[in-house]
Write a protein that holds these residues in place. Structure first.
Motif, mmCIF file in Angstrom:
data_model
loop_
_atom_site.group_PDB
_atom_site.id
_atom_site.type_symbol
_atom_site.label_atom_id
_atom_site.label_comp_id
_atom_site.label_asym_id
_atom_site.label_seq_id
_atom_site.Cartn_x
_atom_site.Cartn_y
_atom_site.Cartn_z
ATOM 1 N N THR A 43 0.861 -1.178 0.000
ATOM 2 C CA THR A 43 0.000 0.000 0.000
ATOM 3 C C THR A 43 0.895 1.225 0.000
ATOM 4 O O THR A 43 1.834 1.315 0.799
ATOM 5 C CB THR A 43 -0.917 0.020 1.237
ATOM 6 N N GLY A 44 0.612 2.152 -0.910
ATOM 7 C CA GLY A 44 1.434 3.351 -0.984
ATOM 8 C C GLY A 44 0.883 4.336 -1.991
ATOM 9 O O GLY A 44 -0.266 4.242 -2.413
ATOM 10 N N THR A 45 1.748 5.280 -2.376
ATOM 11 C CA THR A 45 1.351 6.372 -3.252
ATOM 12 C C THR A 45 2.312 6.476 -4.423
ATOM 13 O O THR A 45 3.526 6.361 -4.246
ATOM 14 C CB THR A 45 1.368 7.709 -2.473
ATOM 15 N N PHE A 50 6.725 4.374 -6.614
ATOM 16 C CA PHE A 50 5.718 3.959 -5.636
ATOM 17 C C PHE A 50 6.380 3.955 -4.264
ATOM 18 O O PHE A 50 7.372 3.250 -4.052
ATOM 19 C CB PHE A 50 5.203 2.565 -5.996
ATOM 20 N N THR A 91 5.793 3.343 -0.233
ATOM 21 C CA THR A 91 4.887 2.759 0.760
ATOM 22 C C THR A 91 4.831 3.655 1.993
ATOM 23 O O THR A 91 5.654 4.558 2.173
ATOM 24 C CB THR A 91 5.339 1.346 1.164
ATOM 25 N N ALA A 92 3.863 3.372 2.866
ATOM 26 C CA ALA A 92 3.677 4.167 4.078
ATOM 27 C C ALA A 92 4.917 4.144 4.970
ATOM 28 O O ALA A 92 5.198 5.116 5.678
ATOM 29 C CB ALA A 92 2.464 3.660 4.847
ATOM 30 N N GLY A 125 0.165 11.012 -7.261
ATOM 31 C CA GLY A 125 -0.686 11.150 -6.075
ATOM 32 C C GLY A 125 -1.687 10.023 -5.889
ATOM 33 O O GLY A 125 -2.377 9.969 -4.867
ATOM 34 N N LYS A 167 -3.218 6.790 -4.705
ATOM 35 C CA LYS A 167 -2.940 5.846 -3.617
ATOM 36 C C LYS A 167 -3.463 4.488 -4.040
ATOM 37 O O LYS A 167 -4.598 4.365 -4.498
ATOM 38 C CB LYS A 167 -3.603 6.302 -2.327
ATOM 39 N N THR A 187 -3.375 0.022 -3.341
ATOM 40 C CA THR A 187 -2.990 -1.226 -2.690
ATOM 41 C C THR A 187 -2.912 -2.236 -3.815
ATOM 42 O O THR A 187 -3.887 -2.429 -4.548
ATOM 43 C CB THR A 187 -4.019 -1.660 -1.624
ATOM 44 N N MET A 230 -7.887 1.489 -4.785
ATOM 45 C CA MET A 230 -7.319 2.737 -5.282
ATOM 46 C C MET A 230 -8.058 3.924 -4.701
ATOM 47 O O MET A 230 -9.236 3.834 -4.375
ATOM 48 C CB MET A 230 -7.344 2.796 -6.804
ATOM 49 N N ASP A 231 -7.324 5.018 -4.538
ATOM 50 C CA ASP A 231 -7.892 6.266 -4.033
ATOM 51 C C ASP A 231 -7.320 7.387 -4.885
ATOM 52 O O ASP A 231 -6.121 7.674 -4.828
ATOM 53 C CB ASP A 231 -7.526 6.451 -2.562
ATOM 54 N N ASN A 261 -6.217 12.442 -4.239
ATOM 55 C CA ASN A 261 -5.046 13.327 -4.120
ATOM 56 C C ASN A 261 -4.235 13.429 -5.401
ATOM 57 O O ASN A 261 -3.068 13.817 -5.357
ATOM 58 C CB ASN A 261 -4.133 12.835 -2.983
#
Length: 130
Positions: A51-53, A66, A68-69, A87, A89, A91, A118-119, A122
């Motif tokens: 999971t990351g951006t 990419f 990760t947190a 931007g 996000k 998984t 996905m998000d 941002n």
């Protein structure tokens, strides 16, 4: 003269013998280029979930790295175009690609097999595209 020719033939063969990779352990794992640490999780051949951006990186002509947190860096492979946004996000499921050389010098190549979540809230344009 024959001795000279023999030397010319043997020297390159000796030099090439030093390039033999067969002596390396087949279980060698990829490490994170940023931290020098092996990614956490199961064996490198097992599917992993990250999971990351996606973050635009301007070097080497520009690419999406990419992150990760916990700060690990990856280069996502096989990521479909609709997800390739600065931007974004994500998984993802997949596995690290062992032995792959890249010019990016950013992180571990990671072959994506599935987008889990996905998000897109941002998403922004990279600063050089604004």
């Amino acid at each position: 003269m024959a001795r000279f020719v023999s030397t010319l033939v043997l020297l390159p063969l000796i030099a090439l013998a030093g390039c033999d990779d067969d002596h390396h352990n087949a279980n060698t794992t990829t490490t994170d280029l940023q931290t020098g640490q092996r990614p956490s999780g199961a064996a490198m051949t097992d599917l992993q979930t990250l999971t990351g951006t996606l973050v635009y990186q301007p070097q080497e002509g520009g690419f999406l790295g990419f992150i990760t947190a916990d700060g690990r860096h990856y280069l996502l492979r096989n990521l479909e175009k609709p997800y390739r946004k600065n931007g974004m996000k994500l998984t993802v499921k997949g596995k690290p690609v062992e032995g792959m050389a890249t010019t990016k010098q950013f992180g571990i190549p990671f072959a994506v097999t599935e987008i889990v979540h996905m998000d897109a809230t941002n998403i922004t344009l990279p600063s050089n595209e604004m």
